[in-house]
Design a protein around this motif. Sequence first.
Motif, short mmCIF file in Angstrom:
data_model
loop_
_atom_site.label_atom_id
_atom_site.label_comp_id
_atom_site.label_asym_id
_atom_site.label_seq_id
_atom_site.Cartn_x
_atom_site.Cartn_y
_atom_site.Cartn_z
N LYS A 114 0.83 -1.20 0.00
CA LYS A 114 0.00 0.00 0.00
C LYS A 114 0.87 1.26 0.00
N ARG A 115 1.95 1.22 0.81
CA ARG A 115 2.83 2.39 0.87
C ARG A 115 3.50 2.63 -0.49
N LYS A 116 3.99 1.53 -1.13
CA LYS A 116 4.64 1.68 -2.43
C LYS A 116 3.64 2.13 -3.49
N LEU A 117 2.41 1.58 -3.42
CA LEU A 117 1.38 1.98 -4.38
C LEU A 117 1.06 3.46 -4.20
N ALA A 118 0.93 3.90 -2.95
CA ALA A 118 0.65 5.33 -2.69
C ALA A 118 1.81 6.18 -3.17
N GLU A 119 3.04 5.69 -2.97
CA GLU A 119 4.22 6.43 -3.42
C GLU A 119 4.24 6.53 -4.93
N LEU A 120 3.92 5.39 -5.60
CA LEU A 120 3.87 5.40 -7.07
C LEU A 120 2.77 6.34 -7.59
N GLU A 121 1.62 6.30 -6.94
CA GLU A 121 0.52 7.18 -7.36
C GLU A 121 0.91 8.65 -7.18
N LEU A 122 1.61 8.94 -6.07
CA LEU A 122 2.06 10.31 -5.82
C LEU A 122 3.08 10.73 -6.86
N ARG A 123 4.04 9.83 -7.18
CA ARG A 123 5.03 10.14 -8.22
C ARG A 123 4.35 10.37 -9.57
N GLU A 124 3.36 9.49 -9.86
CA GLU A 124 2.63 9.64 -11.12
C GLU A 124 1.94 10.99 -11.18
#
Length: 147
Positions: A114-124
């Motif tokens: 979840k943390r990595k997904l949130a990080e990826l979404e934020l980067r995107e």
Amino acid sequence: KKEILKLKEADLASKEKLLMESLSTLEMKQLEWEQWRRQEEINWHEKLRENEAATRKSIEENMCKVEKERLASLEKSHMEYEKLEARLQKSLLEVETKERHLKDVEANHQNERKRKLAELELREKLMKEEMKHIIEIEVSRLMGRGF
């Protein structure tokens, strides 16, 4: 005649005396036999009681032996049962510990995902905003040149 009569009387008295002695001997023999028979009967009953006592003692000793063996077997079975129960408890505890550990690991993986997904979404999102900003700058620059 008197002499013959006296002889016959004497003979008769002698025979009577012999008869009395024979009867007396017979009665003595009968009494002796009765006493012997009673003694033999007493001996037989005594021997029977002794045999019964010996048999009873043998049976009791055998039953004691069987009971001791049964108790020893029962105790051995009980000890084996307790060992198996202890092993089962230990195995159950190990399984529960592993299960908790696996749940913790799974929860950590879920949180990390979840943390990595949130990080990826934020980067995107940041990249999209940056790209949008770059495009706006390029568009305004191109518009400023007159295109």
